[in-house]
Design an enzyme around this catalytic site. Structure first.
Site, mmCIF file in Angstrom:
data_model
loop_
_atom_site.group_PDB
_atom_site.id
_atom_site.type_symbol
_atom_site.label_atom_id
_atom_site.label_comp_id
_atom_site.label_asym_id
_atom_site.label_seq_id
_atom_site.Cartn_x
_atom_site.Cartn_y
_atom_site.Cartn_z
ATOM 1 N N ALA A 115 -5.360 13.932 14.637
ATOM 2 C CA ALA A 115 -6.587 13.739 13.865
ATOM 3 C C ALA A 115 -7.845 13.857 14.724
ATOM 4 O O ALA A 115 -8.950 13.596 14.245
ATOM 5 C CB ALA A 115 -6.532 12.382 13.169
ATOM 6 N N ASN A 171 -2.085 6.461 15.842
ATOM 7 C CA ASN A 171 -1.443 7.457 16.714
ATOM 8 C C ASN A 171 -2.478 8.194 17.560
ATOM 9 O O ASN A 171 -2.160 8.696 18.633
ATOM 10 C CB ASN A 171 -0.611 8.433 15.883
ATOM 11 N N HIS A 200 -13.186 8.920 14.081
ATOM 12 C CA HIS A 200 -12.788 8.630 15.468
ATOM 13 C C HIS A 200 -13.919 9.103 16.370
ATOM 14 O O HIS A 200 -14.245 10.294 16.380
ATOM 15 C CB HIS A 200 -11.501 9.376 15.837
HETATM 16 N N1 LIG Z 1 -0.889 12.151 15.721
HETATM 17 C C1 LIG Z 1 -1.809 11.870 14.799
HETATM 18 O O1 LIG Z 1 -3.021 12.021 15.000
HETATM 19 C C2 LIG Z 1 -1.350 11.383 13.457
HETATM 20 C C3 LIG Z 1 -2.249 11.365 12.379
HETATM 21 C C4 LIG Z 1 -1.785 10.932 11.140
HETATM 22 C C5 LIG Z 1 -0.488 10.484 11.006
HETATM 23 N N2 LIG Z 1 0.343 10.454 12.080
HETATM 24 C C6 LIG Z 1 1.733 9.956 11.975
HETATM 25 O O2 LIG Z 1 2.553 10.995 11.447
HETATM 26 C C7 LIG Z 1 3.652 10.386 10.736
HETATM 27 C C8 LIG Z 1 3.744 10.998 9.335
HETATM 28 O O3 LIG Z 1 2.542 10.719 8.628
HETATM 29 P P1 LIG Z 1 2.450 10.926 7.044
HETATM 30 O O4 LIG Z 1 1.063 10.599 6.677
HETATM 31 O O5 LIG Z 1 3.015 12.241 6.660
HETATM 32 O O6 LIG Z 1 3.409 9.754 6.531
HETATM 33 P P2 LIG Z 1 4.021 9.572 5.050
HETATM 34 O O7 LIG Z 1 4.298 8.105 4.935
HETATM 35 O O8 LIG Z 1 3.165 10.208 4.035
HETATM 36 O O9 LIG Z 1 5.417 10.372 5.129
HETATM 37 C C9 LIG Z 1 6.450 9.993 5.985
HETATM 38 C C10 LIG Z 1 7.769 10.487 5.396
HETATM 39 O O10 LIG Z 1 8.796 10.274 6.365
HETATM 40 C C11 LIG Z 1 9.946 9.715 5.731
HETATM 41 N N3 LIG Z 1 10.661 8.911 6.729
HETATM 42 C C12 LIG Z 1 10.300 7.721 7.263
HETATM 43 N N4 LIG Z 1 11.209 7.317 8.166
HETATM 44 C C13 LIG Z 1 12.168 8.280 8.210
HETATM 45 C C14 LIG Z 1 13.360 8.437 8.969
HETATM 46 N N5 LIG Z 1 13.763 7.509 9.843
HETATM 47 N N6 LIG Z 1 14.097 9.545 8.768
HETATM 48 C C15 LIG Z 1 13.717 10.505 7.869
HETATM 49 N N7 LIG Z 1 12.601 10.403 7.118
HETATM 50 C C16 LIG Z 1 11.830 9.294 7.293
HETATM 51 C C17 LIG Z 1 9.372 8.871 4.580
HETATM 52 O O11 LIG Z 1 10.336 8.693 3.570
HETATM 53 C C18 LIG Z 1 8.191 9.728 4.128
HETATM 54 O O12 LIG Z 1 8.546 10.660 3.134
HETATM 55 C C19 LIG Z 1 3.378 8.886 10.740
HETATM 56 O O13 LIG Z 1 4.092 8.243 11.793
HETATM 57 C C20 LIG Z 1 1.892 8.807 11.011
HETATM 58 O O14 LIG Z 1 1.506 7.580 11.620
HETATM 59 C C21 LIG Z 1 -0.053 10.907 13.289
#
Ligand SMILES: NC(=O)c1ccc[n+]([C@@H]2O[C@H](COP(=O)([O-])OP(=O)(O)OC[C@H]3O[C@@H](n4cnc5c(N)ncnc54)[C@H](O)[C@@H]3O)[C@@H](O)[C@H]2O)c1
Length: 244
Positions: A115, A171, A200
């Site tokens: 992000a 994150n 941010h």
């Molecule tokens: N790096 C960054 O800047 C950044 C920014 C935003 C989000 N993120 C991270 O990316 C990840 C995904 O974000 P999102 O918004 O798509 O989340 P989300 O909650 O919309 O989707 C996550 C999906 O993963 C599935 N899931 C959870 N645990 C699982 C497992 N052990 N095995 C298989 N599937 C599983 C859930 O059922 C869900 O469908 C999160 O950890 C979030 O914190 C990182």
């Protein structure tokens, strides 16, 4: 046959799959894995692109994708990333906070800028010597699961701790911590009911100047904690890796 594996069919996974559907990323097959099978099925049904759903992580590995994108959670990344690396498969990790606790060979592990951006400038500055990095993140209380009615500093401390305390929301702090380690990143988290965006603000002091980087991201409609830029940064990284 070049298949891309996707763990997590939520907000980020869906944007990424749509980019594959639109051929922004060129591959032959998409393999979906989500603990919530309904989400994987809903995503597959929305795509015309050749897509396979697997019901276990082991089945995903068996199909031997050239690269796997983790877009699930820090716990998922802690469990799966070491096994993906051991299988010799490249992995893009969205839940970058997980990498702070894993002692891994990072050759096959790729962390998108997420992000935020400006990682290139910060890594360049690091070559010249010490850097001081501070991050201030402001989100609507809904995206931080607080009920604050007025702007409030809900956390002040250091990036590694912030990423542990807010595993779904911070994150960005983890990504910065990974970039500048062993130096520490000062973090402030503000819950502000007057803002809709995830903002941010990063300040960097380095040997030959200062940087001010600011990202004001619209929240994803399905997940207010996530910004579209995070998904698009993974798409760009995937596009680059598949060109190699
Ligand atoms: N790096 C960054 O800047 C950044 C920014 C935003 C989000 N993120 C991270 O990316 C990840 C995904 O974000 P999102 O918004 O798509 O989340 P989300 O909650 O919309 O989707 C996550 C999906 O993963 C599935 N899931 C959870 N645990 C699982 C497992 N052990 N095995 C298989 N599937 C599983 C859930 O059922 C869900 O469908 C999160 O950890 C979030 O914190 C990182």
């Amino acid at each position: 046959m070049r298949a891309v594996g996707l763990i997590g069919c939520g907000a980020i996974g869906t944007v990424l799959a749509e980019a594959i559907e639109r051929r922004i990323v060129v591959c032959d097959e998409l393999i979906l894995f989500d603990l919530d099978k309904v989400k994987a099925e809903r995503l597959k049904n929305s795509l015309a692109f050749p897509t396979t759903i697997v019901s276990s992580f082991e089945d995903l590995l068996k199909l031997n994708p050239v690269i796997i994108v983790e877009a699930a959670s820090q716990d998922a990344a802690k469990t799966y990333v070491p096994r993906i690396v051991a299988a010799g498969i490249n992995v893009i990790v969205m839940s970058s906070g997980a990498l702070l606790d894993l002692n891994l060979d990072l050759t096959k592990v790729h962390v998108p800028s997420g992000a935020i951006g400006g990682i290139d400038s910060i890594t360049s500055a690091l070559l010249a010597g010490e850097v001081e990095v501070a991050l201030t993140t402001t989100k609507n209380p809904k995206a931080l699961e607080t009920q604050d009615k007025k702007p409030k500093v809900i956390y002040e401390g250091e990036a590694r701790e912030a990423a542990r305390l807010f595993p779904r929301e911070m994150n960005v702090a983890a990504t910065l911590a990974l970039v500048v380690k062993p130096a520490k990143v000062k973090v402030t988290v503000i819950a502000d009911p007057n803002t809709r965006r995830n903002t941010h603000k990063i300040t960097v002091k380095w040997q030959f100047g200062e940087m001010l980087l600011q990202f004001a991201n619209d929240p994803h409609p399905d997940n207010p904690r996530t910004s579209a830029l995070a998904a698009w940064s993974a798409i760009k990284l995937l596009q680059n890796l598949l060109k190699q």
